[in-house]
Design a protein around this motif. Structure first.
Motif, PDB file in Angstrom:
ATOM      1  N   VAL A 210      -1.523  24.622 -76.099  1.00  0.00           N
ATOM      2  CA  VAL A 210      -0.472  23.727 -76.587  1.00  0.00           C
ATOM      3  C   VAL A 210      -0.533  22.386 -75.868  1.00  0.00           C
ATOM      4  O   VAL A 210      -0.971  22.292 -74.718  1.00  0.00           O
ATOM      5  N   ASP A 211      -0.069  21.366 -76.564  1.00  0.00           N
ATOM      6  CA  ASP A 211      -0.068  19.986 -76.071  1.00  0.00           C
ATOM      7  C   ASP A 211       1.291  19.705 -75.437  1.00  0.00           C
ATOM      8  O   ASP A 211       2.206  19.186 -76.081  1.00  0.00           O
ATOM      9  N   TRP A 212       1.420  20.051 -74.150  1.00  0.00           N
ATOM     10  CA  TRP A 212       2.719  19.949 -73.485  1.00  0.00           C
ATOM     11  C   TRP A 212       3.196  18.494 -73.392  1.00  0.00           C
ATOM     12  O   TRP A 212       4.383  18.205 -73.536  1.00  0.00           O
ATOM     13  N   ARG A 213       2.274  17.557 -73.156  1.00  0.00           N
ATOM     14  CA  ARG A 213       2.688  16.169 -72.917  1.00  0.00           C
ATOM     15  C   ARG A 213       3.340  15.562 -74.159  1.00  0.00           C
ATOM     16  O   ARG A 213       4.411  14.948 -74.079  1.00  0.00           O
ATOM     17  N   THR A 214       2.704  15.740 -75.313  1.00  0.00           N
ATOM     18  CA  THR A 214       3.280  15.223 -76.549  1.00  0.00           C
ATOM     19  C   THR A 214       4.603  15.905 -76.860  1.00  0.00           C
ATOM     20  O   THR A 214       5.593  15.255 -77.231  1.00  0.00           O
TER      21      THR A 214
ATOM     22  N   ALA B 198       7.575  12.974 -69.193  1.00  0.00           N
ATOM     23  CA  ALA B 198       6.832  14.229 -69.331  1.00  0.00           C
ATOM     24  C   ALA B 198       5.881  14.424 -68.165  1.00  0.00           C
ATOM     25  O   ALA B 198       5.784  15.523 -67.593  1.00  0.00           O
ATOM     26  N   ASP B 199       5.169  13.365 -67.791  1.00  0.00           N
ATOM     27  CA  ASP B 199       4.225  13.462 -66.659  1.00  0.00           C
ATOM     28  C   ASP B 199       4.957  13.792 -65.363  1.00  0.00           C
ATOM     29  O   ASP B 199       4.487  14.616 -64.559  1.00  0.00           O
ATOM     30  N   ASP B 200       6.097  13.159 -65.153  1.00  0.00           N
ATOM     31  CA  ASP B 200       6.843  13.396 -63.913  1.00  0.00           C
ATOM     32  C   ASP B 200       7.385  14.815 -63.854  1.00  0.00           C
ATOM     33  O   ASP B 200       7.386  15.440 -62.774  1.00  0.00           O
ATOM     34  N   TRP B 201       7.845  15.331 -64.976  1.00  0.00           N
ATOM     35  CA  TRP B 201       8.359  16.710 -64.998  1.00  0.00           C
ATOM     36  C   TRP B 201       7.219  17.685 -64.722  1.00  0.00           C
ATOM     37  O   TRP B 201       7.354  18.612 -63.916  1.00  0.00           O
ATOM     38  N   ARG B 202       6.094  17.459 -65.358  1.00  0.00           N
ATOM     39  CA  ARG B 202       4.940  18.333 -65.151  1.00  0.00           C
ATOM     40  C   ARG B 202       4.425  18.258 -63.714  1.00  0.00           C
ATOM     41  O   ARG B 202       3.936  19.242 -63.167  1.00  0.00           O
ATOM     42  N   ALA B 203       4.531  17.096 -63.081  1.00  0.00           N
ATOM     43  CA  ALA B 203       4.030  16.928 -61.713  1.00  0.00           C
ATOM     44  C   ALA B 203       4.775  17.797 -60.708  1.00  0.00           C
ATOM     45  O   ALA B 203       4.258  18.086 -59.615  1.00  0.00           O
ATOM     46  N   LEU B 204       5.992  18.220 -61.043  1.00  0.00           N
ATOM     47  CA  LEU B 204       6.772  19.078 -60.151  1.00  0.00           C
ATOM     48  C   LEU B 204       6.438  20.562 -60.313  1.00  0.00           C
ATOM     49  O   LEU B 204       6.930  21.401 -59.546  1.00  0.00           O
ATOM     50  N   TYR B 205       5.605  20.884 -61.290  1.00  0.00           N
ATOM     51  CA  TYR B 205       5.267  22.264 -61.663  1.00  0.00           C
ATOM     52  C   TYR B 205       4.545  23.004 -60.537  1.00  0.00           C
ATOM     53  O   TYR B 205       4.989  24.058 -60.077  1.00  0.00           O
ATOM     54  N   GLN B 206       3.437  22.440 -60.070  1.00  0.00           N
ATOM     55  CA  GLN B 206       2.665  23.127 -59.023  1.00  0.00           C
ATOM     56  C   GLN B 206       3.416  23.233 -57.696  1.00  0.00           C
ATOM     57  O   GLN B 206       3.430  24.308 -57.085  1.00  0.00           O
ATOM     58  N   PRO B 207       4.061  22.172 -57.208  1.00  0.00           N
ATOM     59  CA  PRO B 207       4.823  22.323 -55.959  1.00  0.00           C
ATOM     60  C   PRO B 207       5.901  23.400 -56.035  1.00  0.00           C
ATOM     61  O   PRO B 207       6.133  24.125 -55.062  1.00  0.00           O
TER      62      PRO B 207
END
Length: 254
Positions: A27-31, A54-63
């Motif tokens: 799936v295309d999470w960013r779009t 979207a990028d900022d929300w995803r950036a918190l995923y791994q931490p």
């Protein structure tokens, strides 16, 4: 002649299940996140750079997951982690979460349940499913993955969420426990992913591996995971191409 299942050169095993990293690979999470965040912002009368959101929300995923992988926090589902991270990213973009309707926030958090597939995903998965067990091997929890599948027609045979394995990739247990639930040896399971680090971890756990290129997952400026970085069993530009590769005949390793 009849179909001959794919034999993994790296494991020497006949592949029985092809499992997929989901966010970014299927799936295309960013779009999807950007579109739903833009709708949320418009409903609240606020301008928003939706792609950056979207990028900022995803950036918190791994931490967020690393706190659990390291043992400094008890297991929590990805829905829970996304919801906690949402408050942080909203503040960064000028919202005050405490003043927003809780139901609206929960609905925005469920954006991750409503992500669009890449154009080749459903057709490619359906083709692979005719010959192999398919399912996600994802950090998503079961309800998230189930809702995602129902929303866009992902034809999974089985969904084993991280809430069942109680761990997050790339820890070995995430891969091994999934194979165990399917009553397959690790080498009989193939992970297909658009992320080389995921495939490295899967290979170390004994799984077969396939790279699926998604060169715009992070937008037009993406710099990583543009191509395979190792000799994965298969490499493809789409899931449809992966399906063709899995139909190739090969002899069993000695």
């Amino acid at each position: 002649m009849g179909f001959q299942p794919y034999h993994s050169p790296s494991t020497g095993c006949e592949v029985g299940a092809v499992l997929f990293d989901t966010f970014g690979t299927v799936v295309d999470w960013r779009t999807g996140i950007a579109r739903q965040a833009a709708t949320f912002a418009a409903a609240h009368g606020q301008a928003l750079d939706a792609e950056t959101f979207a990028d900022d929300w995803r950036a918190l995923y791994q931490p967020a997951m690393e706190a659990i992988r390291s043992g400094s926090r008890e297991f929590a589902t990805l829905d829970t982690l996304h919801r906690e991270n949402l408050d942080h990213v909203l503040r960064r973009h000028g919202f005050t979460p405490d003043r927003l309707d809780l139901r609206a926030l929960e609905e925005l958090n469920k954006s991750w349940h409503r992500l669009p597939p890449w154009p080749d995903s459903v057709e490619g998965l359906a083709a692979i499913r005719r010959r192999y067990i398919i399912g996600p091997l994802s950090n998503g929890n079961t309800s998230l993955l189930l809702n995602m599948a129902r929303n866009v027609g992902l034809p999974w045979d089985v969904i084993i969420g991280s809430d069942l394995t109680r761990t997050y990739k790339p820890l070995p247990r995430a891969y091994l426990r999934t194979a165990e639930v399917l009553d397959l040896r690790p080498g009989e399971v193939m992970l297909a992913a658009a992320h080389n680090h995921d495939l490295h971890a899967a290979r170390e756990a004994g799984l077969a591996t396939a790279f699926v290129a998604r060169p715009t997952e992070y937008g037009p400026g993406q710099a990583a995971d543009l191509e395979p970085e190792s000799d994965w069993d298969l490499s493809a530009s789409s899931i449809i191409e992966l399906a063709r590769g899995l139909g190739a005949r090969a002899s069993c390793a000695a």
